[in-house]
Design a protein around this motif. Sequence first.
Motif, PDB file in Angstrom:
ATOM      1  N   ARG A  50       9.819 120.800 -13.361  1.00  0.00           N
ATOM      2  CA  ARG A  50      10.903 121.198 -14.273  1.00  0.00           C
ATOM      3  C   ARG A  50      11.919 122.069 -13.541  1.00  0.00           C
ATOM      4  NH1 ARG A  50      12.613 125.333 -17.736  1.00  0.00           N
ATOM      5  NH2 ARG A  50      11.056 126.779 -16.913  1.00  0.00           N
ATOM      6  N   LEU A  51      11.430 123.037 -12.780  1.00  0.00           N
ATOM      7  CA  LEU A  51      12.324 123.931 -12.050  1.00  0.00           C
ATOM      8  C   LEU A  51      13.104 123.177 -10.981  1.00  0.00           C
ATOM      9  CD1 LEU A  51      10.041 127.087 -11.606  1.00  0.00           C
ATOM     10  CD2 LEU A  51      11.932 126.789 -13.209  1.00  0.00           C
ATOM     11  N   LYS A  52      12.428 122.261 -10.314  1.00  0.00           N
ATOM     12  CA  LYS A  52      13.102 121.500  -9.254  1.00  0.00           C
ATOM     13  C   LYS A  52      14.244 120.673  -9.844  1.00  0.00           C
ATOM     14  CE  LYS A  52      13.745 119.786  -5.145  1.00  0.00           C
ATOM     15  NZ  LYS A  52      12.745 118.956  -4.456  1.00  0.00           N
ATOM     16  N   TYR A  53      13.981 120.012 -10.962  1.00  0.00           N
ATOM     17  CA  TYR A  53      15.040 119.214 -11.575  1.00  0.00           C
ATOM     18  C   TYR A  53      16.141 120.107 -12.140  1.00  0.00           C
ATOM     19  CZ  TYR A  53      17.557 115.881 -14.394  1.00  0.00           C
ATOM     20  OH  TYR A  53      18.557 115.118 -14.925  1.00  0.00           O
ATOM     21  N   LEU A  54      15.739 121.231 -12.720  1.00  0.00           N
ATOM     22  CA  LEU A  54      16.712 122.153 -13.311  1.00  0.00           C
ATOM     23  C   LEU A  54      17.659 122.721 -12.259  1.00  0.00           C
ATOM     24  CD1 LEU A  54      17.522 123.842 -15.889  1.00  0.00           C
ATOM     25  CD2 LEU A  54      15.881 125.555 -15.081  1.00  0.00           C
ATOM     26  N   MET A  55      17.121 123.097 -11.097  1.00  0.00           N
ATOM     27  CA  MET A  55      17.888 123.837 -10.116  1.00  0.00           C
ATOM     28  C   MET A  55      18.393 123.003  -8.932  1.00  0.00           C
ATOM     29  SD  MET A  55      15.407 127.215 -10.048  1.00  0.00           S
ATOM     30  CE  MET A  55      16.408 128.153  -8.904  1.00  0.00           C
ATOM     31  N   ARG A  56      17.681 121.922  -8.601  1.00  0.00           N
ATOM     32  CA  ARG A  56      18.015 121.221  -7.362  1.00  0.00           C
ATOM     33  C   ARG A  56      17.994 119.707  -7.496  1.00  0.00           C
ATOM     34  NH1 ARG A  56      20.786 124.354  -3.870  1.00  0.00           N
ATOM     35  NH2 ARG A  56      19.776 126.368  -3.558  1.00  0.00           N
ATOM     36  N   ALA A  57      18.316 119.184  -8.661  1.00  0.00           N
ATOM     37  CA  ALA A  57      18.285 117.737  -8.850  1.00  0.00           C
ATOM     38  C   ALA A  57      19.616 117.115  -8.425  1.00  0.00           C
ATOM     39  CB  ALA A  57      17.997 117.394 -10.305  1.00  0.00           C
ATOM     40  N   GLY A  58      19.548 115.938  -7.830  1.00  0.00           N
ATOM     41  CA  GLY A  58      20.753 115.169  -7.513  1.00  0.00           C
ATOM     42  C   GLY A  58      21.742 115.930  -6.656  1.00  0.00           C
ATOM     43  N   GLU A  59      23.008 115.914  -7.080  1.00  0.00           N
ATOM     44  CA  GLU A  59      24.080 116.566  -6.330  1.00  0.00           C
ATOM     45  C   GLU A  59      23.921 118.082  -6.317  1.00  0.00           C
ATOM     46  OE1 GLU A  59      27.827 115.384  -7.815  1.00  0.00           O
ATOM     47  OE2 GLU A  59      27.619 113.277  -7.282  1.00  0.00           O
ATOM     48  N   GLU A  60      23.192 118.615  -7.303  1.00  0.00           N
ATOM     49  CA  GLU A  60      23.018 120.064  -7.370  1.00  0.00           C
ATOM     50  C   GLU A  60      22.165 120.591  -6.227  1.00  0.00           C
ATOM     51  OE1 GLU A  60      21.470 120.745 -11.263  1.00  0.00           O
ATOM     52  OE2 GLU A  60      23.159 119.769 -12.226  1.00  0.00           O
ATOM     53  N   ASN A  61      21.559 119.680  -5.470  1.00  0.00           N
ATOM     54  CA  ASN A  61      20.773 120.098  -4.326  1.00  0.00           C
ATOM     55  C   ASN A  61      21.631 120.826  -3.298  1.00  0.00           C
ATOM     56  OD1 ASN A  61      18.279 120.174  -2.884  1.00  0.00           O
ATOM     57  ND2 ASN A  61      19.090 118.607  -1.521  1.00  0.00           N
ATOM     58  N   LYS A  62      22.943 120.587  -3.341  1.00  0.00           N
ATOM     59  CA  LYS A  62      23.855 121.229  -2.398  1.00  0.00           C
ATOM     60  C   LYS A  62      24.535 122.466  -2.988  1.00  0.00           C
ATOM     61  CE  LYS A  62      24.873 116.752  -0.229  1.00  0.00           C
ATOM     62  NZ  LYS A  62      25.939 115.770   0.114  1.00  0.00           N
ATOM     63  N   ASP A  63      24.283 122.740  -4.259  1.00  0.00           N
ATOM     64  CA  ASP A  63      24.922 123.880  -4.910  1.00  0.00           C
ATOM     65  C   ASP A  63      24.397 125.196  -4.352  1.00  0.00           C
ATOM     66  OD1 ASP A  63      26.166 122.008  -6.398  1.00  0.00           O
ATOM     67  OD2 ASP A  63      25.256 122.543  -8.314  1.00  0.00           O
ATOM     68  N   PHE A  64      25.184 126.252  -4.520  1.00  0.00           N
ATOM     69  CA  PHE A  64      24.747 127.602  -4.191  1.00  0.00           C
ATOM     70  C   PHE A  64      24.120 128.168  -5.470  1.00  0.00           C
ATOM     71  CE2 PHE A  64      25.059 132.137  -3.427  1.00  0.00           C
ATOM     72  CZ  PHE A  64      24.755 132.245  -2.068  1.00  0.00           C
ATOM     73  N   VAL A  65      22.809 128.341  -5.446  1.00  0.00           N
ATOM     74  CA  VAL A  65      22.059 128.693  -6.651  1.00  0.00           C
ATOM     75  C   VAL A  65      21.755 130.187  -6.667  1.00  0.00           C
ATOM     76  CG1 VAL A  65      19.906 128.351  -7.921  1.00  0.00           C
ATOM     77  CG2 VAL A  65      21.079 126.395  -6.894  1.00  0.00           C
ATOM     78  N   VAL A  66      22.118 130.836  -7.776  1.00  0.00           N
ATOM     79  CA  VAL A  66      21.923 132.270  -7.942  1.00  0.00           C
ATOM     80  C   VAL A  66      21.024 132.507  -9.147  1.00  0.00           C
ATOM     81  CG1 VAL A  66      23.064 134.502  -8.240  1.00  0.00           C
ATOM     82  CG2 VAL A  66      24.249 132.628  -7.060  1.00  0.00           C
ATOM     83  N   ILE A  67      20.041 133.395  -9.010  1.00  0.00           N
ATOM     84  CA  ILE A  67      19.153 133.672 -10.133  1.00  0.00           C
ATOM     85  C   ILE A  67      19.098 135.166 -10.445  1.00  0.00           C
ATOM     86  CG2 ILE A  67      17.726 131.643  -9.646  1.00  0.00           C
ATOM     87  CD1 ILE A  67      15.585 133.522  -8.536  1.00  0.00           C
ATOM     88  N   GLY A  68      18.735 135.451 -11.681  1.00  0.00           N
ATOM     89  CA  GLY A  68      18.405 136.790 -12.133  1.00  0.00           C
ATOM     90  C   GLY A  68      17.134 136.662 -12.951  1.00  0.00           C
ATOM     91  N   SER A  69      16.442 137.765 -13.173  1.00  0.00           N
ATOM     92  CA  SER A  69      15.165 137.658 -13.883  1.00  0.00           C
ATOM     93  C   SER A  69      14.846 138.950 -14.616  1.00  0.00           C
ATOM     94  CB  SER A  69      14.043 137.323 -12.889  1.00  0.00           C
ATOM     95  OG  SER A  69      12.810 137.171 -13.542  1.00  0.00           O
ATOM     96  N   GLY A  70      14.179 138.789 -15.758  1.00  0.00           N
ATOM     97  CA  GLY A  70      13.768 139.940 -16.560  1.00  0.00           C
ATOM     98  C   GLY A  70      13.911 139.639 -18.035  1.00  0.00           C
ATOM     99  N   THR A  71      13.307 140.464 -18.849  1.00  0.00           N
ATOM    100  CA  THR A  71      13.445 140.321 -20.289  1.00  0.00           C
ATOM    101  C   THR A  71      14.912 140.392 -20.676  1.00  0.00           C
ATOM    102  OG1 THR A  71      11.291 141.388 -20.616  1.00  0.00           O
ATOM    103  CG2 THR A  71      12.757 141.270 -22.524  1.00  0.00           C
ATOM    104  N   VAL A  72      15.316 139.522 -21.576  1.00  0.00           N
ATOM    105  CA  VAL A  72      16.723 139.492 -21.985  1.00  0.00           C
ATOM    106  C   VAL A  72      16.984 140.674 -22.920  1.00  0.00           C
ATOM    107  CG1 VAL A  72      18.517 138.172 -23.161  1.00  0.00           C
ATOM    108  CG2 VAL A  72      16.838 136.994 -21.724  1.00  0.00           C
ATOM    109  N   ASP A  73      17.462 141.769 -22.350  1.00  0.00           N
ATOM    110  CA  ASP A  73      17.833 142.938 -23.154  1.00  0.00           C
ATOM    111  C   ASP A  73      18.966 143.696 -22.461  1.00  0.00           C
ATOM    112  OD1 ASP A  73      16.678 144.513 -21.121  1.00  0.00           O
ATOM    113  OD2 ASP A  73      14.799 144.748 -22.184  1.00  0.00           O
ATOM    114  N   PHE A  74      19.490 144.691 -23.138  1.00  0.00           N
ATOM    115  CA  PHE A  74      20.666 145.412 -22.656  1.00  0.00           C
ATOM    116  C   PHE A  74      20.402 146.106 -21.329  1.00  0.00           C
ATOM    117  CE2 PHE A  74      23.482 149.184 -22.626  1.00  0.00           C
ATOM    118  CZ  PHE A  74      24.708 148.545 -22.724  1.00  0.00           C
ATOM    119  N   ARG A  75      19.222 146.703 -21.175  1.00  0.00           N
ATOM    120  CA  ARG A  75      18.922 147.443 -19.950  1.00  0.00           C
ATOM    121  C   ARG A  75      18.933 146.544 -18.724  1.00  0.00           C
ATOM    122  NH1 ARG A  75      14.417 149.117 -16.894  1.00  0.00           N
ATOM    123  NH2 ARG A  75      12.950 148.017 -18.240  1.00  0.00           N
ATOM    124  N   LYS A  76      18.491 145.308 -18.878  1.00  0.00           N
ATOM    125  CA  LYS A  76      18.453 144.383 -17.752  1.00  0.00           C
ATOM    126  C   LYS A  76      19.839 143.854 -17.380  1.00  0.00           C
ATOM    127  CE  LYS A  76      14.020 144.363 -16.880  1.00  0.00           C
ATOM    128  NZ  LYS A  76      13.475 144.796 -15.566  1.00  0.00           N
TER     129      LYS A  76
END
Length: 533
Positions: free
Chosen positions: A326-352
């Motif tokens: 799922r992650l591979k298809y979400l982030m690096r499938a097809g043409e997106e394999n060449k994209d510059f991929v940026v991530i963030g992580s944490g509980t979705v709240d104001f402090r984060k």
Amino acid sequence: MTLTHTKDMRSSDYRRMRTLMDNAPQKIDLPVKVNAGSHQLEADLISALQEGRSFQSEINRLRKEIANARNYPLKEFYNRNIYKILKSLSKKSYLFSERRRLRFLQSAAKLDPNRSLVGTPNQYELKSEITGNELSIKGFQAFDAGKKNVLVVAHEASQTGAPILSYNISKHLTSQYNVTVIFLRGGILSNVFRDVACHVEVLQNRPRGDNSSARRVRGLVAKTKFHFAIINSIESRSILPILKSSNVASVSLIHEFATYTSPRHSFDEVFEAADEIVFSSEVTMSNAIELTNLSANPQIHIIPQGKTQVPKLDTTEEATNLEKKRLKYLMRAGEENKDFVVIGSGTVDFRKGVDLFIEAARVASARAPSIRMRFYWFGAGYDVARDQNYSVYLEDQIKRAGLSDKLTIAGHTTEIDYAYSLADAFLLSSRLDPLPNVAMDAMIYGIPMICFDNASGFSPILNSNGLGDSCVASYLDAADMGYKLAEIAKDQDLCRKIGLQSKQIAFDNFNMQKYVESLSELGEHAAKKIKAG
């Protein structure tokens, strides 16, 4: 296959049906006709198709359930009341045996209106609830009479930062000590801690005065005779007075900022009762000194924790592989394999600072229009239907910023390490975050990590190692963060160089084995002082 969200369909039912239909291996044409930015949906469909699973019967059951809810609303009302009655009966310890009350709770779980959201509780969670959250679990680590006994205390057994750190501390201590773990309240990791402890205790509530939890802890301390204790998080402080009165040496780990800790005198309670105090970063210690009665003294130390291993829940190899697909298809499938991929992580709240992450994404995309950039936020808590305080505004911000086809709130993932391996950069957009594991892990994976100055323990580390100009944005300046990200995205050599340097910095500063050894030395030292009188 399509599913329309009609006005008379409950949002929760719609989400349940859509999830199941998304994973059904039916004959469909991809890409599915979904809204812009629906890569999450397509990833789920592809993964399910590859696995060849059939959920048609479950889909039909849910369709029937929704139809019954529409046609027979009184039956739904009846089931809801039966659920409440069963929950109530499960708490009547003076009327029914534990076994009978457990059956009541199991039946109630089948009628829980929120069962599709909270999942099916395991036997330990059910039994913990039956016994008022007081539960003793025998660990898988054998007791060794030749080892000293050590206590590790965590405020809860959730799959979040502090409990995960407690798990790693316990794991490293087992080679030298008999480890007992106490949770002030339970959670999904209660059972997992059996792997790294001789014994696990889940309390009913915070031990205060002479309540049942306090009596339980006193009995355990008197029986086990602990050499020292490690108290993880200021939220676990209520156990410190009991340890002090029992002459058990204590090492208190403080990760929180005094700014958002309530009540403020929580820090005073720790300073009065703990033998040794460890802050994870200088910025959290300085914040405590500024806002409390704390003053610098030999009792206080700054020791950054090491890289943590996230304990695996009862997931199969098949489920792990499915999530990775799922992650591979979400982030690096097809043409997106060449994209510059940026991530963030944490509980979705104001402090984060998810809103700051979105703004930084907007600025970076505008400053580097020739670079195909994609952004993903991993973490629970994004619920537009229920969260009117934050999620609805994030959804609106994404649309108004023109990022619907570039930025995805991807939800929780059990394979965050794999997500790091697919990413090119990490943004730590938190407004206040002591030393979050997610940013540390990103650096260990060798991807550039950009943070705000004076908002976490990472900014002084990056500044002192020559990465301040490239990786430390001005305090809560999302535009500056976006600008720095764009510069890294446009220069592959710079990106690679920063990644390698970040990896080296992480290995030099974040070592779990050395961290636990330092805590052990403090515990031994405190125990020796108490013994000497």
